[in-house]
Design an enzyme around this catalytic site. Structure first.
Site, mmCIF file in Angstrom:
data_model
loop_
_atom_site.group_PDB
_atom_site.id
_atom_site.type_symbol
_atom_site.label_atom_id
_atom_site.label_comp_id
_atom_site.label_asym_id
_atom_site.label_seq_id
_atom_site.Cartn_x
_atom_site.Cartn_y
_atom_site.Cartn_z
ATOM 1 N N LYS A 1 -13.919 -3.981 0.633
ATOM 2 C CA LYS A 1 -14.720 -2.773 0.390
ATOM 3 C C LYS A 1 -16.226 -3.035 0.399
ATOM 4 C CE LYS A 1 -11.553 -0.022 -2.391
ATOM 5 N NZ LYS A 1 -11.352 0.589 -3.699
ATOM 6 N N SER B 1 -0.730 4.234 0.563
ATOM 7 C CA SER B 1 -1.505 5.218 1.328
ATOM 8 C C SER B 1 -0.767 5.718 2.580
ATOM 9 C CB SER B 1 -2.873 4.643 1.699
ATOM 10 O OG SER B 1 -3.613 4.439 0.519
ATOM 11 N N GLY C 1 -3.439 5.684 -12.637
ATOM 12 C CA GLY C 1 -4.301 5.819 -11.460
ATOM 13 C C GLY C 1 -3.742 6.653 -10.311
ATOM 14 N N ASP D 1 -24.643 8.648 1.039
ATOM 15 C CA ASP D 1 -25.462 8.295 -0.122
ATOM 16 C C ASP D 1 -24.614 7.591 -1.178
ATOM 17 O OD1 ASP D 1 -27.599 9.365 1.114
ATOM 18 O OD2 ASP D 1 -27.543 11.276 0.009
ATOM 19 N N GLY E 1 -14.119 -3.873 -17.119
ATOM 20 C CA GLY E 1 -14.180 -4.401 -15.751
ATOM 21 C C GLY E 1 -15.552 -4.154 -15.157
ATOM 22 N N ALA E 2 -15.926 -5.001 -14.207
ATOM 23 C CA ALA E 2 -17.238 -4.852 -13.570
ATOM 24 C C ALA E 2 -17.149 -5.154 -12.082
ATOM 25 C CB ALA E 2 -18.250 -5.772 -14.256
ATOM 26 N N THR F 1 0.827 -1.212 0.000
ATOM 27 C CA THR F 1 0.000 0.000 0.000
ATOM 28 C C THR F 1 0.865 1.266 0.000
ATOM 29 O OG1 THR F 1 -1.667 1.264 1.171
ATOM 30 C CG2 THR F 1 -0.258 -0.112 2.531
ATOM 31 N N ASN G 1 -14.696 2.849 0.996
ATOM 32 C CA ASN G 1 -13.232 2.851 1.068
ATOM 33 C C ASN G 1 -12.708 3.708 2.216
ATOM 34 O OD1 ASN G 1 -13.514 5.475 0.144
ATOM 35 N ND2 ASN G 1 -11.866 5.314 -1.342
ATOM 36 N N ASP H 1 -13.803 6.901 -3.996
ATOM 37 C CA ASP H 1 -13.137 6.502 -5.251
ATOM 38 C C ASP H 1 -13.702 7.235 -6.475
ATOM 39 O OD1 ASP H 1 -11.249 4.739 -4.250
ATOM 40 O OD2 ASP H 1 -12.530 2.978 -4.444
ATOM 41 N N TYR I 1 -1.397 2.026 -11.360
ATOM 42 C CA TYR I 1 -0.343 3.043 -11.467
ATOM 43 C C TYR I 1 1.041 2.400 -11.384
ATOM 44 C CZ TYR I 1 -1.689 2.626 -6.617
ATOM 45 O OH TYR I 1 -2.078 2.130 -5.411
HETATM 46 P P1 NDP Z 1 -12.358 -6.319 -8.215
HETATM 47 O O1 NDP Z 1 -11.694 -7.566 -7.752
HETATM 48 O O2 NDP Z 1 -13.617 -5.877 -7.571
HETATM 49 O O3 NDP Z 1 -12.670 -6.456 -9.817
HETATM 50 C C1 NDP Z 1 -11.717 -7.005 -10.680
HETATM 51 C C2 NDP Z 1 -12.180 -6.875 -12.144
HETATM 52 O O4 NDP Z 1 -11.103 -7.309 -12.979
HETATM 53 C C3 NDP Z 1 -13.391 -7.734 -12.512
HETATM 54 O O5 NDP Z 1 -14.133 -7.083 -13.501
HETATM 55 C C4 NDP Z 1 -12.730 -9.011 -13.092
HETATM 56 O O6 NDP Z 1 -13.543 -9.676 -14.030
HETATM 57 C C5 NDP Z 1 -11.549 -8.407 -13.804
HETATM 58 N N1 NDP Z 1 -10.426 -9.359 -13.922
HETATM 59 C C6 NDP Z 1 -9.599 -9.768 -12.927
HETATM 60 N N2 NDP Z 1 -8.671 -10.622 -13.425
HETATM 61 C C7 NDP Z 1 -8.933 -10.751 -14.756
HETATM 62 C C8 NDP Z 1 -8.321 -11.477 -15.820
HETATM 63 N N3 NDP Z 1 -7.256 -12.236 -15.610
HETATM 64 N N4 NDP Z 1 -8.839 -11.362 -17.062
HETATM 65 C C9 NDP Z 1 -9.919 -10.582 -17.289
HETATM 66 N N5 NDP Z 1 -10.538 -9.854 -16.325
HETATM 67 C C10 NDP Z 1 -10.053 -9.940 -15.073
HETATM 68 O O7 NDP Z 1 -11.218 -5.202 -8.134
HETATM 69 P P2 NDP Z 1 -11.417 -3.612 -8.027
HETATM 70 O O8 NDP Z 1 -12.429 -3.191 -9.022
HETATM 71 O O9 NDP Z 1 -11.617 -3.200 -6.628
HETATM 72 O O10 NDP Z 1 -9.960 -3.076 -8.448
HETATM 73 C C11 NDP Z 1 -9.449 -3.251 -9.775
HETATM 74 C C12 NDP Z 1 -8.061 -2.604 -9.846
HETATM 75 O O11 NDP Z 1 -8.182 -1.191 -9.717
HETATM 76 C C13 NDP Z 1 -7.129 -3.083 -8.716
HETATM 77 O O12 NDP Z 1 -5.877 -3.445 -9.283
HETATM 78 C C14 NDP Z 1 -6.982 -1.867 -7.826
HETATM 79 O O13 NDP Z 1 -5.690 -1.779 -7.243
HETATM 80 C C15 NDP Z 1 -7.218 -0.704 -8.793
HETATM 81 N N6 NDP Z 1 -7.770 0.471 -8.085
HETATM 82 C C16 NDP Z 1 -7.096 1.672 -8.166
HETATM 83 C C17 NDP Z 1 -7.595 2.777 -7.484
HETATM 84 C C18 NDP Z 1 -6.855 4.082 -7.571
HETATM 85 O O14 NDP Z 1 -7.099 4.957 -6.714
HETATM 86 N N7 NDP Z 1 -6.003 4.296 -8.556
HETATM 87 C C19 NDP Z 1 -8.833 2.724 -6.681
HETATM 88 C C20 NDP Z 1 -9.483 1.426 -6.702
HETATM 89 C C21 NDP Z 1 -8.941 0.343 -7.374
HETATM 90 P P3 NDP Z 1 -14.632 -10.794 -13.594
HETATM 91 O O15 NDP Z 1 -15.883 -10.032 -13.226
HETATM 92 O O16 NDP Z 1 -14.770 -11.635 -14.797
HETATM 93 O O17 NDP Z 1 -14.039 -11.539 -12.412
#
Ligand code: NDP
Length: 292
Positions: A74, A25, A252, A86, A134-135, A23, A95, A110, A231
């Site tokens: 989270k 942070s 990021g 909200d 991504g989702a 981290t 977060n 976020d 990042y």
């Molecule tokens: P989640 O675990 O909630 O979601 C991960 C997503 O990535 C899902 O959509 C998943 O798809 C997809 N995924 C993971 N591995 C693969 C793969 N091998 N191939 C294809 N799709 C994949 O993570 P978060 O959304 O919380 O975070 C995502 C990234 O964003 C992290 O690396 C985090 O560090 C970064 N982040 C950066 C922030 C910033 O301030 N810059 C803030 C928050 C997050 P599926 O649904 O199919 O599993």
């Protein structure tokens, strides 16, 4: 804060996550407390999923001023908190936790952090078309903020299309933005990409240097911004290819900075020293790997 200055008045904040060793942070938040001469210290806590409810109890028991929450807590932490903003209710994830006399308030900074990182570059979103890759949790926060910014259309593409469809169902009535869910193959379709002004990677793909999904970079307009929430590495595979196609890119770091700055103000009531936080973050990132 230097350890010699820690005394009975010192307030403790921190971050709960697993893993937590990478981290950035603490470096950013401790630099901010120092710059503002505030008696706070920020500590990383490794919290396993099985210990989350006890860790939340400890915020009250140890009178922590608050905590940040990162992967994988989270979403699950929501059930252990007393009240939610909200935004946190809408995103169903938190977060930042603030301890208000033993009552725990959950916020999600976020999405606003993401919007501020675009605003400082004068990037307008009103009536624009966006692709979200991504989702997961971060995609959800960003989707909510993009709908509120009145984007015209958001296409969510994801490995598991059912997760993208679930996001569309949850948020299609939040605003006037048109939402659609597609598979990752859609990223290779020129017709999908040609009118987009922003493409955001909300997955962790690229963090370990792995290849990004095939994407028709050259089919986007020359102004289309490629934004990676990651990042580290400095130029992720997603951003490297966008740069090669001479498209603008953003990583990021600024989102990390702004979401942290908002958390800092929630805990202290003081405006965040953005420049000092940004400098500390960049210093730290030269030597470390990517993680929130
Ligand atoms: P989640 O675990 O909630 O979601 C991960 C997503 O990535 C899902 O959509 C998943 O798809 C997809 N995924 C993971 N591995 C693969 C793969 N091998 N191939 C294809 N799709 C994949 O993570 P978060 O959304 O919380 O975070 C995502 C990234 O964003 C992290 O690396 C985090 O560090 C970064 N982040 C950066 C922030 C910033 O301030 N810059 C803030 C928050 C997050 P599926 O649904 O199919 O599993």
């Amino acid at each position: 804060m230097s350890p010699q200055l820690i005394n009975g008045q010192t307030r403790i904040v921190g971050i709960f996550g697993d893993p937590i060793t990478h981290t950035r942070s603490p470096v950013m938040q401790n630099a901010a407390f120092c710059a503002c001469n505030l008696p706070y210290v920020y500590i990383p806590f490794l919290v396993k999923s099985t210990d989350l409810s006890r860790a939340v109890q400890s915020i009250r028991a140890l009178n922590l001023a608050g905590v940040n929450i990162t992967v994988p807590h989270k979403e699950r932490i929501v059930r252990y908190l007393d009240t939610l903003s909200d935004e946190a209710k809408l995103c169903r994830s938190v977060n930042t936790v603030v301890n208000r006399q033993g009552k725990l308030f959950g916020e999600n900074t976020d999405g606003r952090g993401f919007l501020l990182s675009l605003k400082e570059r004068d990037i307008a979103l009103h009536q624009q078309e966006v692709v979200l890759i991504g989702a997961g949790g971060s995609a959800r926060s960003i989707l909510v903020s993009l709908i509120r910014a009145n984007c015209a259309r958001i296409t969510i593409v994801n490995r598991t299309q059912a997760h993208a469809r679930a996001l569309v169902r949850s948020y299609r009535s939040l605003g006037k933005t048109q939402l659609e869910a597609l598979s990752l193959d859609a990223l290779q379709e020129p017709s999908l990409l040609k009118n987009k002004s922003l493409i955001v990677n909300c997955t962790s793909v690229g963090l370990q240097g792995q290849n990004f999904f095939p994407l028709a970079y050259e089919s986007t307009s020359h102004e289309c911004l490629f934004y990676d929430l990651l990042y580290r590495p400095e130029f992720t595979p997603f951003l490297q290819k966008a740069r090669r196609a001479r498209r603008p890119v953003l990583d990021g770091r600024r989102m990390l900075l702004y979401q942290g700055a908002l958390a800092f103000s929630l805990w202290t009531g003081v405006p965040a020293p953005l420049e000092k936080m940004g400098q500390a973050l960049n210093r730290g990132l030269r030597h470390r790997s990517n993680f929130r």
